[in-house]
Design an enzyme around this catalytic site. Structure first.
Site, PDB file in Angstrom:
ATOM      1  CD  GLU A   5      47.145  84.575  47.876  1.00 24.56           C
ATOM      2  OE1 GLU A   5      47.485  83.386  47.827  1.00 24.56           O
ATOM      3  OE2 GLU A   5      46.525  85.146  46.960  1.00 24.56           O
TER       4      GLU A   5
ATOM      5  CD  GLU B 193      42.757  84.961  46.490  1.00 19.13           C
ATOM      6  OE1 GLU B 193      43.758  84.931  47.218  1.00 19.13           O
ATOM      7  OE2 GLU B 193      42.796  84.710  45.275  1.00 19.13           O
TER       8      GLU B 193
ATOM      9  CG  HIS C 264      40.506  71.397  40.237  1.00 19.04           C
ATOM     10  ND1 HIS C 264      39.177  71.202  39.893  1.00 19.04           N
ATOM     11  CD2 HIS C 264      40.999  70.194  40.587  1.00 19.04           C
ATOM     12  CE1 HIS C 264      38.891  69.913  40.041  1.00 19.04           C
ATOM     13  NE2 HIS C 264      39.977  69.289  40.460  1.00 19.04           N
ATOM     14  CD  GLU C 265      46.441  78.108  39.908  1.00 17.28           C
ATOM     15  OE1 GLU C 265      46.132  78.680  38.845  1.00 17.28           O
ATOM     16  OE2 GLU C 265      46.152  78.564  41.035  1.00 17.28           O
TER      17      GLU C 265
END
Length: 705
Positions: free
Chosen positions: A510, A504, A416-417
């Protein structure tokens, strides 16, 4: 064990050494805290470790908005109470199977002369540090009040070495800078890196958890615990006097918090030790949180997963389905007749390949990003209705994927962004979680990239902190685990809500595809970010040259393969990803074996050696077994690590498989050079291993039955 009021004073050293001053000692006597009222009735405290002053006299209190009198001075001590507590509790998942919660407590009731208001300052002194908070009981003269600023001070005794990231209302995704406190101002601008959303407040502002080391080799860590219904705390440094003061995250109006009595602040924490390993091992942040509030936790299960993610991060694949539209509106855009862009990663057939890989190698789950409509213009548009979290692209068959994963014994992990449109997410949350339950998704990775909507709010203000908590508690009602990215940093709330299985909230892997991180980054994170809870760092990258995935991306992963393996031990998480592409694991099947073997839940942890910014070596015992796994991560200098295996059970024999840097390994020039050796070991064994710059080693130690 219930909390007991102390009658025999020698159990806790508390003495009224003046009418306005009191003392408290830790259970082992190494730490001592002094509270006093200083000039104008201002509350203050000091902290000592083994009779050495660690925190000089530091003021306490809160400044209020539009109030005739703030809660800063004019106090007298109305009452003081002393308690002691000693209990063990079992976490649902964790680095150990049992945690001891042992502290001595001093609660000072302060009465403000002019207003007759009451404020309690509660101190809890553990063997590993001090926690304290403000409490506001129900009372006639203090009901609703607004915080202009909290003025909690942490006065250092000198110009300590600090491992810091810039103070920010919206981002924690920075590399750490090591410097003296006096050097922070001059290095601040160099410490900044671009991010999707960020706002700093001071050239001497830093974030917690802040790790420091004194010239006398004392290790000090400043942080907070139990951040509930309150703004996140940054620290602002007076670099002339070396005094840190709390700096809360404001809302869109500039206010720092809205409180209603009865209420409390989060705990402000100070860890102190002459051993760096003690900071890593400390459960104090967890202990300052409430016990688990989820009655049935049987559905909360640690997971190891792979996913369609790294290929998107590197630019090999895309989140979006089509390039036909300059802008999209959900429910109006004609995706069915759009032309696929040919780079979309979340296709039914491609996801099946990941499911097959997970099933073949024993992984629990597969994460898929970019499966749902709306990614074509999701970022940076101040767009409230971005996603509905249930509408798949034409090339992603939810039902087919569900049935295929089920047939392979693999669970799918939802993504879910939110694009930081938090109101939109809350409107759709029940529907989204119901969709997950229908298709058997046990966990969700949520994201909050970009500036917060409503406009002007910050990622770490009280209102948004409450949103993250709402999402976790709502997920618990649906028996869903949450892994929140770009959310507020953890402060131990995973004890109370263990369905918060990962976050995070720091500079993760990333960024290795966005230009790289410092090679010693992972030797600092366990001393800072991980103190409040596990991190979804997404380790396990084997191909360091990103241009081999995407010719237009010249980034380099600043680590060796052995270092990446070690992260599965040193970067604790019960939700652990093997982040690289399946084809890269197929190139190095012998190294990949460690990722397949390593556990994600532990009965015991042994912090063997550590120095922030330099190296960390940790051994962990896999849950329900007699098997151990060891991880060592190294900084920028080549180093020889000598460790004892005395944590192994006496009388047992083990097979150790050692995944080490090759002699010529280097994070930049030769990152894929490693060696694998095996040997029989016992609790008497000692190992001597070389760790390359940006390297390390990983060891599986399996009992020989």
């Amino acid at each position: 064990m219930a909390m007991k009021k102390l009658i025999i004073l020698f159990l806790v050293t508390v003495s009224v050494w003046s009418i306005n001053a009191q003392e408290l000692s830790s259970p082992d006597g190494d730490l001592k805290m002094k509270f006093s009222l200083i000039e104008n009735g201002s509350p203050a405290y000091q902290l000592f470790f083994k009779d050495k002053l660690v925190i000089k006299s530091s003021k306490l209190g809160l400044e209020l908005v539009n109030d005739k009198k703030s809660l800063l001075d004019d106090f007298t001590i109305a009452d003081s109470e002393v308690d002691s507590y000693n209990q063990t509790w079992k976490p649902v998942w964790g680095e150990v199977s049992e945690i001891t919660n042992h502290y001595n407590e001093l609660a000072i009731t302060l009465q403000q002369n002019e207003t007759d208001r009451i404020m309690i300052v509660r101190f809890r002194l553990f063997n590993d540090g001090l926690g304290f908070r403000y409490e506001f009981p129900q009372q006639k003269n203090l009901n609703y009040f607004t915080i202009k600023e909290e003025h909690t001070q942490f006065a250092m005794t000198g110009d300590h070495t600090a491992f810091w990231i810039p103070g920010d209302y919206d981002s924690q995704e920075y590399d750490y800078t090591e410097s003296k406190l006096s050097e922070i101002r001059g290095l601040f601008d160099k410490a900044l890196t671009d991010n999707a959303s960020q706002e700093q407040f001071s050239k001497t502002g830093v974030q917690t958890a802040l790790m420091m080391k004194t010239d006398e080799d004392l290790y000090i860590n400043l942080h907070e615990a139990a951040l509930i219904d309150y703004s996140l705390m940054n620290l602002n440094l007076d670099d002339q006097k070396f005094v840190f003061e709390s700096w809360l995250t404001p809302d869109a109006q500039g206010n720092k918090g809205y409180l209603q009595a009865p209420c409390t602040s989060p705990w402000r924490t100070i860890m102190v030790s002459d051993k760096a390993e003690d900071i890593l091992a400390s459960p104090m942040i967890l202990n300052l949180n409430e016990p688990c509030k989820i009655e049935d936790t049987s559905w909360i299960k640690p997971m190891k997963y792979v996913g369609v993610w790294w290929e998107m991060i590197t630019g090999k694949s895309s989140w979006s389905y089509t390039n036909d539209f300059p802008a999209v509106k959900l429910g109006e855009t004609d995706y069915e007749n759009a032309t696929p862009n040919g780079t979309h990663g979340a296709t039914t057939e491609h996801v099946k390949e990941y499911i097959d890989f997970a099933a073949k190698h024993g992984f629990d789950g597969v994460l898929v990003e970019g499966w749902n409509e709306g990614w074509e213009d999701w970022f940076g548009q101040s767009k409230d209705y971005v996603f509905d979290f249930v509408s798949p692209y034409p090339d992603f068959d939810v039902e087919e994927i569900h049935e295929y994963a089920k047939s392979k014994g693999v669970k799918m992990i939802m993504h879910h962004e939110t694009s930081s449109a938090v109101r939109n997410y809350e409107r759709h949350l029940d529907t989204a979680y119901q969709f997950m339950k229908k298709y058997d998704y046990p966990a969700v990775k949520s994201g909050y990239v970009g500036d917060i909507l409503p406009r002007g709010e910050h990622h770490y203000s009280q209102w948004i902190v409450n949103h993250y908590q709402y999402a976790v508690e709502k997920a618990a009602q649906y028996q869903i685990m949450v892994n929140a990215h770009e959310a507020v940093r953890p402060t131990g709330i995973c004890r109370t809500y263990p369905n918060l299985i990962g976050n995070e909230s720091a500079r993760g892997t990333e960024f290795q595809a966005f230009g790289g991180s410092k090679p010693n980054h992972v030797t600092v994170l366990p001393f800072t970010r991980l103190l409040g809870g596990p991190m979804d760092y997404t380790p396990g990258i084997f191909e360091m040259d990103i241009s081999k995935l995407n010719p237009n991306n010249n980034s380099h992963v600043n680590a060796t393969i052995a270092n990446q393996l070690a992260l599965y031990v040193t970067m604790y998480s019960p939700l652990q990803m093997a982040a690289d592409l399946p084809e890269n694991y197929n190139r190095f099947p012998d190294a990949f074996q460690f990722i397949k073997d390593v556990a994600v839940d532990w009965d015991d942890s042994n912090y063997i050696e550590a120095e922030p910014g330099r190296y960390i070596t940790i051994a962990r015992k896999a849950k329900g077994t007699n098997d151990w796994f060891v991880g060592n991560v190294n900084g920028v200098e080549k180093r020889t690590s000598e460790i004892s295996l005395d944590f192994l059970e006496q009388g047992k024999k083990y097979k150790a498989t050692i995944y080490a840097d090759a002699k010529n390994a280097h994070y930049k020039t030769n990152p894929q050079a490693y060696s694998i050796t095996t040997k029989k070991v016992t609790h008497k064994s000692k190992l001597k291993l070389e760790s390359a710059p940006g390297g390390g080693y990983a060891i599986s130690i399996i009992e020989i039955k």
